[in-house]
Design a protein around this motif. Structure first.
Motif, short mmCIF file in Angstrom:
data_model
loop_
_atom_site.label_atom_id
_atom_site.label_comp_id
_atom_site.label_asym_id
_atom_site.label_seq_id
_atom_site.Cartn_x
_atom_site.Cartn_y
_atom_site.Cartn_z
N ALA A 142 64.90 31.34 80.63
CA ALA A 142 65.47 30.90 79.36
C ALA A 142 66.57 29.88 79.64
O ALA A 142 67.52 30.18 80.34
N MET A 152 64.57 23.14 70.63
CA MET A 152 64.07 24.05 69.60
C MET A 152 63.41 25.27 70.23
O MET A 152 63.67 26.40 69.84
N SER A 153 62.60 25.03 71.26
CA SER A 153 61.91 26.19 71.84
C SER A 153 62.81 26.98 72.77
O SER A 153 62.50 28.11 73.12
N GLU A 154 63.94 26.40 73.20
CA GLU A 154 64.86 27.12 74.07
C GLU A 154 66.04 27.74 73.33
O GLU A 154 66.83 28.46 73.92
N SER A 155 66.16 27.42 72.03
CA SER A 155 67.23 28.05 71.23
C SER A 155 67.04 29.56 71.27
O SER A 155 65.91 30.06 71.26
N CYS A 156 68.13 30.30 71.33
CA CYS A 156 67.98 31.76 71.44
C CYS A 156 67.73 32.38 70.07
O CYS A 156 67.20 33.47 69.96
N GLY A 157 68.14 31.69 69.00
CA GLY A 157 67.89 32.20 67.67
C GLY A 157 69.04 33.00 67.09
O GLY A 157 68.92 33.54 66.00
N LYS A 158 70.15 33.08 67.82
CA LYS A 158 71.25 33.90 67.32
C LYS A 158 71.96 33.23 66.13
O LYS A 158 72.26 33.90 65.15
N CYS A 159 72.26 31.95 66.24
CA CYS A 159 72.96 31.31 65.12
C CYS A 159 72.02 30.39 64.35
O CYS A 159 71.14 29.75 64.91
N ARG A 186 69.09 27.61 65.44
CA ARG A 186 67.75 28.16 65.23
C ARG A 186 66.96 27.35 64.20
O ARG A 186 65.89 26.82 64.49
N GLY A 219 77.03 34.74 63.97
CA GLY A 219 75.73 34.08 63.96
C GLY A 219 75.43 33.28 62.70
O GLY A 219 74.65 32.35 62.75
N CYS A 220 76.05 33.63 61.57
CA CYS A 220 75.66 32.94 60.33
C CYS A 220 76.42 31.64 60.13
O CYS A 220 76.00 30.81 59.34
N ARG A 221 77.50 31.46 60.85
CA ARG A 221 78.27 30.20 60.88
C ARG A 221 78.88 29.84 59.53
O ARG A 221 79.40 28.72 59.39
N ARG A 255 62.49 33.99 70.62
CA ARG A 255 63.71 33.20 70.55
C ARG A 255 63.56 32.02 69.60
O ARG A 255 62.46 31.69 69.17
N GLY A 256 64.71 31.41 69.32
CA GLY A 256 64.73 30.25 68.44
C GLY A 256 64.16 30.59 67.08
O GLY A 256 64.34 31.71 66.57
N ILE A 257 63.45 29.65 66.54
CA ILE A 257 62.90 29.82 65.20
C ILE A 257 61.84 30.92 65.18
O ILE A 257 61.50 31.45 64.12
N ALA A 304 62.28 33.82 66.63
CA ALA A 304 62.93 35.13 66.76
C ALA A 304 62.70 35.96 65.51
O ALA A 304 62.70 35.44 64.39
#
Lengths: 554, 178, 239
Positions: free
Chosen positions: A289, A459-466, A470, C50-52, C176-178, C180
């Motif tokens: 990752a 985009m594909s390496e974003s972790c998706g937390k924020c 994401r 996370g929601c910023r 992960r990412g979109i 997730a």
């Protein structure tokens, strides 16, 4: 004999003489065994040379050895002959007898790679000084090249504060991208209160096209371990971790064997170099990752958690691994440390520019003749790197720009190539020093397509937390995709810019904060290419396939 | 004072926004003093006239007919209002976007039909777009009034505000959903 | 006395305020009646940032800081309501609305949804970025509850309440990412979960209609989050 003496004995003899300059045999033939040459077939070359040597019945007094990255990957597999200093390029297994027969006589002209070229002469090597000159799997060769002398000096002649002061004075800055003062970071960890402290080596190199850390670990693993041990001594840590991606099996195996050797010989483990200082190093594998190169995500990953970043402050220097003060340094940063301690901060600070000292390793790739691994003094111009060291652009094509810093960096246009390479000037151009990926772009590349490529990566390496990263990178990718298909309007361009600003300023970690950089820099320097796609529905480089029938796209 | 030329159109929606419009009740009389309703499902005019001051659009853009209509309406309208969630967000009609059109039609006209339709022809029925779109993704929209439906007083206030030249204020007191 | 318990003085939106060192900017803002929007934060759960939405400007800081995770410092000058922040918040809410399939009019939480009400308060009349229209499955296998990921905003309140308060750790994040998304246990149906205690805390803390009680129709799913601060208080008291 104590390890202490051993180390010193090695250093005493090694001083002044280059490594391998005193081979037991008359000749030493070295075959590059770093990833680039291995993939070009250097293992077969090595085997063929060893066989040919056996069959020759030792009629020539010669030994065949492996070596770390020799730099000019484009010409691999590379072979060097010492002490003559003759280099051969694109060697195949069939060339083995010819090379052995030539020893002591005429060189093999058809394979000869001259080393009096700018590619070799314009480089300045600190981090890579042993590369291609020592066998990465033999500790003794590292010792012969002044290896562990820095650690020895730190442990026996300097206090921890003195070591930190030396690093601060040297002006060394983080080579992972951020450019934060290494001495200051060490000082913060040293000052932080905690029963246990950790040193973490960040070897989660993930930028597309970047292979600096990989080559350093494959070619000179002890140098990184020595840097870590010195960092441990200076900051008060007794445990180190190397966080390395599992996609680097060769680097991992060499690192593990180096750790075993160093522990056996007393350069790691209990009572390092015969002093009360103890320092052990463990290897932790990342599962691929990109975000785990971000220090807080990396720490979560070592702890066995999902690799997602967290808000800083608190910084890892105060609260890192398992809540303890933790020093996170990049491979190349740590690889600079032994030389600085050994040769002194004044020597290091004499190289480079006012605010960027020393050298920088770059992985030179893309549309350039001499692709490979190079080390250059800070302050050298991008033009010198591309046209002198890199040998210019292949074919009749013209250079359009250079992408530095990978997906977090930016694209610098050809008319800014005279700018010096240092942290501030690259930042001023809208790019970053980054970890050292340098991709040369010529007129066959579409800059919108380049930006789209990096955005897809983020985009594909974003972790998706924020949400900013994401959903933001996903929207940015979709917009860029729309532009490359000729379906976008000028309103989409405005939205693209607004989203770039949002993702840059509201993302949680560096991945999101820097993800818009390739778009922003190409918009800044190559806006006309965007407008061609949007207004004229044309891709100037002919890369994108534009849908003429826009009606159908709705 | 000349009355404003106002139109309302019904694209892909449930007509609930038009019902809400009628819910103005006696205030319709006041409104009638301000506007001429030049085109609407509520009045008997067949063709969309030229030069309309304000058009209220209910519904999302779902078919080629909707697309054709909204482009023509945009050209002939000074202030275009997206009225209600279908026009503003796609809302319920856009829930079909999670499925390909082909499989939707198969489900509706073959699998679940009492009498399966042999072949679907677009000669009579307008072709469905692959995706239902909110109005502003297709043409420029000047005023947005979310709500499912927007309450009658919100619609009235919106029209009043536009007529008095304050379109930016139009959408207060309304939100997605209801 | 620990450094964190020392009293700090600061300025927030031009007003002077005092705070303990272990308090966050968000806590101080709320204490002073200053509204800062949040979606992932919930009093009683660990903050994630996370929601910023709660990003604020702090003088001297080189970037915006999340109010929920940032501790106050002596002399901090904080701004929570600049036009720039309002603009970012609007766009972030639009990203949330575009990310999955939020059809308010047919949602169980219509009228009770935090995303919906924050969007109205932020003056969002339409979403400028394109909707993604990705299809997510609805898991109705649990006997009491329904999980509809089309309405999930990845705030991870359910993950945290399940792990930190209930101690079951039924929920977690996969991919992960979109891509997730939430999973229960080892990506099994919620109804088959061995760890789920059916306590319903996740449903009550969910800000949208992603987690709801079975049998609730459109606009019927009001949530009861009040239990959480009370539970936390009682637990701390009897620790």
């Amino acid at each position: 004999m104590t390890p202490n003496n051993k180390g010193r004995a090695g250093n005493g003899n090694g001083g002044g003489n280059g490594p391998g300059s005193r081979p037991a045999a008359d000749h030493c033939v070295r075959v590059c065994k770093a990833a680039g040459c291995v993939s070009a077939g250097s293992e077969e070359v090595f085997a063929a040379l060893s066989d040919a040597l056996k069959q020759s019945g030792q009629s020539v007094n010669c030994e065949v050895k492996g070596a770390g990255c020799m730099g000019l990957c484009a010409a691999g597999p590379l072979v060097s002959v010492e002490p003559e200093g003759t280099w051969y390029r694109e060697v195949t297994a069939e060339d083995a007898p010819a090379i052995l027969n030539s020893l002591g006589g005429e060189i093999v002209e058809r394979l000869h790679l001259p080393t009096n070229t700018p590619f070799f002469e314009r480089q300045e090597r600190i981090v890579l000084e042993n590369m291609g000159r020592i066998d990465p799997e033999r500790l003794q060769e590292y010792l012969d090249a002044d290896g562990y002398a820095g650690l020895n000096k730190a442990l026996t002649e300097m206090g921890p504060a003195e070591v930190i002061d030396e690093i601060t004075q040297s002006g060394l800055r983080g080579r992972g991208g951020g450019g934060y003062s290494t001495g200051l970071k060490w000082g913060t960890v040293a000052k932080a209160v905690g029963e246990r402290k950790y040193v973490v080596c960040n070897a989660d190199e993930g930028d597309p096209g970047a292979f600096m850390d990989r080559c350093i670990l494959e070619s000179d693993p002890h140098r990184v371990l020595e840097g870590m041990a010195i960092a441990g001594y200076a900051t008060g840590a007794s445990q180190g971790y190397v966080y390395i991606r599992a996609e680097y099996p060769l680097a991992i195996s060499r690192l593990r064997s180096a750790i075993r050797q160093a522990e056996r010989e007393g350069y790691l483990g209990n009572r390092v170099c015969g002093t009360p200082f103890s320092f052990t190093v463990e290897v932790r594998l990342g599962a691929g990752a990109f975000v785990c190169g971000e220090e807080t995500a990396l720490i979560h990953s070592i702890e066995g958690q999902r690799g997602t970043p967290r808000s800083r402050p608190p910084y890892p220097a105060q609260q890192g691994l398992w809540g303890c003060p933790t020093l996170v340094n990049n491979v190349e940063t740590l690889a600079n440390i032994p030389s600085i301690v050994r040769k002194g901060s004044a020597w290091f600070a004499s190289i480079g520019t006012e605010h960027s000292k020393g050298t920088k390793v770059f992985a030179l790739a893309g549309r350039v003749n001499n692709t490979g691994l190079i080390e250059v003094p800070m302050g050298i111009s991008l033009r010198e790197i591309i046209f002198d060291i890199g040998g210019g652009i292949p074919g009749d094509h013209t250079c359009k720009g250079v992408q530095t810093g990978g997906p977090s960096g930016g694209c610098i246009p050809a008319d800014c190539l005279d700018q010096p390479v240092d942290y501030e000037s690259l930042a001023g151009l809208g790019s970053i020093m980054g970890s050292g990926g340098m991709i040369v772009v010529d007129d066959t590349s579409c800059m919108v397509d380049v930006a789209k490529y990096f955005m897809e990566f983020c985009m594909s390496e974003s972790c998706g937390k924020c949400v900013s990263c994401r959903a933001g990178t996903s929207q940015l990718f979709d917009l860029l995709d729309k532009i490359t298909k000729g379906e976008a309007s000028e309103a989409d361009l405005a939205l693209l810019e607004e989203l770039c600003d949002l993702v840059k300023h509201t993302s949680l970690c560096g991945l999101g904060q820097s993800a818009p950089n390739p778009v922003l820099s190409t918009l800044r320097y190559f806006r006309d290419e965007y407008l061609s796609h949007i207004v004229d529905k044309e891709c100037p480089a002919g890369v994108c396939s534009i849908h003429r029938d826009v009606e159908a796209a709705v | 004072m000349t009355k404003a030329r106002v139109a309302t159109v019904w694209l892909d929606g449930c007509s609930g926004c038009h019902m809400s419009f009628l819910d103005m009740d006696e205030q319709l009389i006041e409104l009638a003093g301000l506007i001429d309703l030049v085109y609407s499902p509520l009045v008997d005019v067949k063709a969309f006239p030229a030069e309309v001051d304000v058009t209220l659009v209910e519904g999302a853009v779902s078919s080629e007919e909707d697309l054709h209509k909204i482009r023509m309406i945009r050209e002939r309208t000074t202030v275009l209002v997206s009225l209600g969630d279908c026009a503003v967000t796609g809302n319920v009609p856009a829930m079909r976007n999670l499925f390909p059109v082909k499989s939707l039609l198969r489900r509706a006209y073959e699998e679940n039909a009492a009498q399966p339709v042999a072949a679907l022809s677009n000669d009579v029925l307008p072709k469905l777009l692959e995706r239902v779109r909110p109005v502003h993704e297709v043409v420029t929209v000047d005023v947005y009034v979310p709500g499912c439906p927007p309450p009658a007083n919100v619609i009235l206030n919106t029209v009043r505000a536009i007529l008095s030249g304050q379109p930016a204020q139009a959408a207060v007191n309304s939100r997605f959903g209801m | 006395m620990s450094v964190l318990q020392e009293v700090k003085t600061l300025t927030i939106n031009g007003r002077e305020a005092s705070a303990r060192g272990d308090e966050t900017i968000l806590e101080i803002a709320r204490e002073h009646g200053i509204f800062v929007p949040t979606l992932c934060h919930l009093h009683g759960l660990s903050p994630v940032g996370g929601c910023r939405l709660c990003l604020v400007e702090v003088e001297g800081a080189n970037r915006l800081l999340p109010a929920c995770t940032t501790r106050v410092g002596e002399g901090m000058v904080i701004r929570t309501d600049s036009d720039r922040l309002k603009g970012y918040r609007r766009m972030i809410l639009e990203l949330f609305l575009s990310e999955r399939n939020h059809t308010c009019s047919v949602c169980v939480s219509n009228g009770y949804c935090e995303l919906q009400s924050l969007s109205r308060d932020a003056g969002i009349t339409h979403v400028r970025v394109p909707y993604r229209y990705q299809r997510y499955t609805v898991d109705a296998s649990h006997e009491l509850f329904v999980a509809d990921q089309n309405r999930c905003i990845m705030c991870t309140r359910c993950v945290r309440v399940c792990e930190e308060v209930e101690g079951a750790h039924t929920w977690d994040v996969q991919g992960r990412g979109i891509e997730a998304r939430l999973i229960s246990d080892m990506n099994e149906s919620w109804g088959d979960s061995d760890s789920c205690t059916s306590c319903g805390k996740c449903v009550q803390v969910c800000p949208t209609g992603a987690l709801s009680e079975k049998g609730k129709s459109v606009a019927e799913m009001s949530k009861r989050k009040q239990f959480l601060p009370y539970l936390t208080l009682m637990r701390d008291k009897w620790k």
